[in-house]
Design an enzyme around this catalytic site. Structure first.
Site, mmCIF file in Angstrom:
data_model
loop_
_atom_site.group_PDB
_atom_site.id
_atom_site.type_symbol
_atom_site.label_atom_id
_atom_site.label_comp_id
_atom_site.label_asym_id
_atom_site.label_seq_id
_atom_site.Cartn_x
_atom_site.Cartn_y
_atom_site.Cartn_z
ATOM 1 N N GLU A 213 0.858 -0.999 0.205
ATOM 2 C CA GLU A 213 0.167 0.064 -0.573
ATOM 3 C C GLU A 213 0.721 1.595 -0.074
ATOM 4 O O GLU A 213 1.915 2.061 1.240
ATOM 5 C CB GLU A 213 -0.812 -0.491 1.090
ATOM 6 C CG GLU A 213 -1.473 -1.066 1.415
ATOM 7 C CD GLU A 213 -3.597 -1.405 0.373
ATOM 8 O OE1 GLU A 213 -3.330 -0.178 0.363
ATOM 9 O OE2 GLU A 213 -3.576 -1.722 -0.105
ATOM 10 N N CYS A 247 -2.469 9.920 3.243
ATOM 11 C CA CYS A 247 -1.786 8.811 1.401
ATOM 12 C C CYS A 247 -2.888 9.365 -0.327
ATOM 13 O O CYS A 247 -2.139 9.708 -1.020
ATOM 14 C CB CYS A 247 -1.457 7.992 1.750
ATOM 15 S SG CYS A 247 -3.584 6.951 1.792
HETATM 16 P P1 NAD Z 1 8.747 4.797 5.123
HETATM 17 O O1 NAD Z 1 7.991 3.603 3.631
HETATM 18 O O2 NAD Z 1 9.621 5.446 5.345
HETATM 19 O O3 NAD Z 1 8.109 3.948 6.330
HETATM 20 C C1 NAD Z 1 7.520 2.409 6.949
HETATM 21 C C2 NAD Z 1 8.294 1.449 7.295
HETATM 22 O O4 NAD Z 1 8.483 1.350 6.331
HETATM 23 C C3 NAD Z 1 8.268 1.567 8.629
HETATM 24 O O5 NAD Z 1 7.466 1.047 9.567
HETATM 25 C C4 NAD Z 1 9.640 1.674 8.756
HETATM 26 O O6 NAD Z 1 10.490 1.592 10.079
HETATM 27 C C5 NAD Z 1 9.742 0.900 7.737
HETATM 28 N N1 NAD Z 1 10.733 1.451 7.023
HETATM 29 C C6 NAD Z 1 11.754 2.314 6.674
HETATM 30 N N2 NAD Z 1 13.082 2.233 5.406
HETATM 31 C C7 NAD Z 1 13.256 1.077 5.705
HETATM 32 C C8 NAD Z 1 13.838 0.516 5.524
HETATM 33 N N3 NAD Z 1 14.891 0.597 4.234
HETATM 34 N N4 NAD Z 1 13.901 -1.045 5.046
HETATM 35 C C9 NAD Z 1 12.823 -2.046 5.770
HETATM 36 N N5 NAD Z 1 12.046 -1.018 6.549
HETATM 37 C C10 NAD Z 1 12.118 0.156 6.432
HETATM 38 O O7 NAD Z 1 7.018 5.255 4.758
HETATM 39 P P2 NAD Z 1 6.461 6.995 6.021
HETATM 40 O O8 NAD Z 1 7.241 7.427 6.019
HETATM 41 O O9 NAD Z 1 6.495 6.219 7.061
HETATM 42 O O10 NAD Z 1 5.117 6.476 5.549
HETATM 43 C C11 NAD Z 1 4.525 7.535 4.450
HETATM 44 C C12 NAD Z 1 4.618 6.823 3.491
HETATM 45 O O11 NAD Z 1 3.849 6.089 2.655
HETATM 46 C C13 NAD Z 1 4.409 8.202 1.839
HETATM 47 O O12 NAD Z 1 5.087 7.235 0.685
HETATM 48 C C14 NAD Z 1 2.669 7.504 2.044
HETATM 49 O O13 NAD Z 1 1.773 7.708 0.506
HETATM 50 C C15 NAD Z 1 2.105 6.436 2.416
HETATM 51 N N6 NAD Z 1 1.441 5.676 2.944
HETATM 52 C C16 NAD Z 1 0.606 4.872 2.158
HETATM 53 C C17 NAD Z 1 -1.022 4.653 2.586
HETATM 54 C C18 NAD Z 1 -1.715 3.728 1.943
HETATM 55 O O14 NAD Z 1 -2.946 3.157 2.295
HETATM 56 N N7 NAD Z 1 -1.332 3.451 0.487
HETATM 57 C C19 NAD Z 1 -1.177 5.256 3.706
HETATM 58 C C20 NAD Z 1 -0.726 5.931 4.542
HETATM 59 C C21 NAD Z 1 1.010 5.678 3.783
#
Ligand code: NAD
Length: 459
Positions: A213, A247
């Site tokens: 997602e 998002c």
């Molecule tokens: P992110 O991808 O930075 O982090 C999400 C998760 O990934 C966290 O739990 C984090 O610990 C983990 N993570 C981060 N870096 C990592 C790595 N190098 N290796 C493994 N795991 C890692 O996202 P965010 O900044 O928390 O959220 C923002 C993004 O999420 C935006 O792009 C937004 O559009 C998207 N989003 C999508 C939805 C949806 O339903 N489609 C909903 C909310 C947010």
């Protein structure tokens, strides 16, 4: 749960799953009822934690986090027996004489759910409901950027659930990486497209199925014949909900030249109506999740012409609801997902230009179109693609559980909510069951003299 406990916890979860307890539908319903009870027990602590991490009002927390999740759990409790029934399907009795065919929905096993920080509660607990309802054991990884909320969720889950059934790992990116090194039967990830790629690579090692997602830039288009008052109310609400950290928020606005000035005037008034002339003082206007992310957003403010807003206070993690006019597709604010309360505006005179622009960019998670003309609405939907869309509204398609929620292309893969969640966390297993009373020998060798019959049967 600590990072060093991951292998032993997962081992005990596998043993728990293999004991067949989660196959029982009544067990699952009991767990969902427990989850509802747990949420209600921690409701006040959640409101407090949301105030700390995101400056969010009680109304918005209930509207977009707690209420949504309670409703989803209730739906699964009421519908689970119906959804889990093996699905009878047709069988060609000429080819498969005396057979019945059914599709069984069975749990995958061990599921990892990873959530981001912007809706840190519902984006962790809503998928959990689907995973539990489908009979899986689950490991949860909340976002490290909303520590107060993650702390409450950890206390809630560990108090109400056996860690052999549902475990929760709070920690930084190293914890996420350690979890991804394990073997999962399914991974459900919500976050950025960049980390989505890392998740998919890890999943590939074990051929684990994934739901991603993700995010991206969701366009909002207002055509010349739109109802401008309604459009202004709804777009302003959807853009500045959770201070733009949504998002499926309208990322940027494309508005017909003939109505641009009027729409922007109405939207500026709406901002004052919703959050007063001083949104910083409004208890209904949330904060950005961190100073670092506030700084990133502030850098966008040097572009275009500020129609309203523009004030920043890094220490207070505050960015005023801001509308930026005179933006072009080449500006930096148009190169990445904004994910904050800044709305760039571009204008158009021919809708085909807008469609070409949208289609030349990665497929968005959401797409919004405002027009009163049914033929134009249909044409807009037919010529574009996105995870989901609204006509004459923004965001609200997420709140109808009869609609699957998910992305396409760069905005993700797979979908959930309501029955789609149950299906997403279930393996759809085909079972053909045949009588032994008659055994037609056409399929068995030797094949001599059977070819014409085979061609008659299969064409
Ligand atoms: P992110 O991808 O930075 O982090 C999400 C998760 O990934 C966290 O739990 C984090 O610990 C983990 N993570 C981060 N870096 C990592 C790595 N190098 N290796 C493994 N795991 C890692 O996202 P965010 O900044 O928390 O959220 C923002 C993004 O999420 C935006 O792009 C937004 O559009 C998207 N989003 C999508 C939805 C949806 O339903 N489609 C909903 C909310 C947010």
């Amino acid at each position: 749960m600590q990072i060093q406990n991951i292998p032993s916890v997962l081992q005990s979860q596998r043993e728990f799953f293999n004991a067949y307890l989660t196959r029982d539908l009544d067990f699952r319903i009991e767990q969902l009822k427990t989850l509802r009870k747990a949420i209600l027990a921690y409701e006040d602590q959640l409101y407090e934690a949301f105030r700390t991490d995101l400056g969010k009002s009680k109304f918005e927390v209930y509207e977009t986090e707690i209420g949504l999740v309670l409703e989803e759990a209730g739906r699964h409790i009421h519908k689970l027996h119906q959804w889990a029934k093996p699905l009878k399907t047709g069988t060609n009795q000429v080819l498969h004489f005396w057979s019945k065919s059914r599709i069984y929905k069975e749990p995958f096993g061990l599921v990892l759910i990873m959530a981001p920080w912007n809706y840190p509660f519902q984006l962790l607990i809503n998928p959990l409901i689907g995973a539990v309802s489908a009979g899986n054991c689950v490991a949860l990884k909340p976002s490290e950027l909303t520590p107060a909320i993650a702390g409450v969720m950890e206390e809630m889950i560990t108090r109400f659930f056996d860690p052999r059934y549902i475990s929760i790992f709070n920690g930084d990116v190293e914890t996420s990486k350690a979890l991804l090194r394990e073997k999962w039967d399914h991974i459900f990830f919500t976050g950025s497209p960049a980390v989505g790629r890392i998740v998919m690579e890890s999943a590939a090692r074990n051929l684990s199925p994934v739901v991603l997602e993700l995010g991206g830039k969701s366009p909002c288009v207002v055509d010349a014949d739109a109802d401008l008052k309604v459009a202004a109310s709804r777009i302003t609400w959807g853009k500045f909900l959770n201070s733009g950290q949504t998002c499926i928020a309208p990322d940027y606005l494309f508005v017909h030249t003939s109505v641009k000035d009027e729409l922007l005037r109405l939207m500026s008034n709406k901002i004052i109506q919703y959050f007063s002339a001083h949104p910083k003082e409004s208890s209904d206007y949330p904060r950005i999740v961190s100073e670092e992310k506030t700084q990133r957003l502030a850098a966008f403010l040097g572009q275009g012409k500020v129609i309203c807003g523009g004030e920043v206070n890094i220490h207070d993690r505050y960015i005023a609801p801001t509308i930026l006019d005179g933006i072009g597709p080449g500006d930096p604010v148009m190169q990445e997902e904004i994910f904050g309360p800044i709305l760039p505006v571009m204008e158009f005179s021919d809708i085909e230009e807008v469609i070409r622009f949208i289609n030349s960019n990665p497929k968005p998670l959401a797409l919004y179109y405002f027009s009163e003309d049914k033929a134009r609405q249909d044409a807009f939907i037919a010529k574009t693609s996105s995870g989901g869309a609204c006509i004459n509204d923004v965001i609200t398609h997420i709140a109808n559980p009869n609609l699957p929620f998910g992305g396409v292309g760069n905005s993700g893969m797979g979908q959930y909510h309501g029955q789609f969640s149950f299906d997403t966390f279930s393996h759809h297993r085909s079972v053909l069951s045949k009588s032994t009373r008659v055994d037609i020998p056409v399929r068995y060798p030797p094949y001599k003299g059977k070819f014409r019959l085979l061609k008659m049967l299969l064409r």
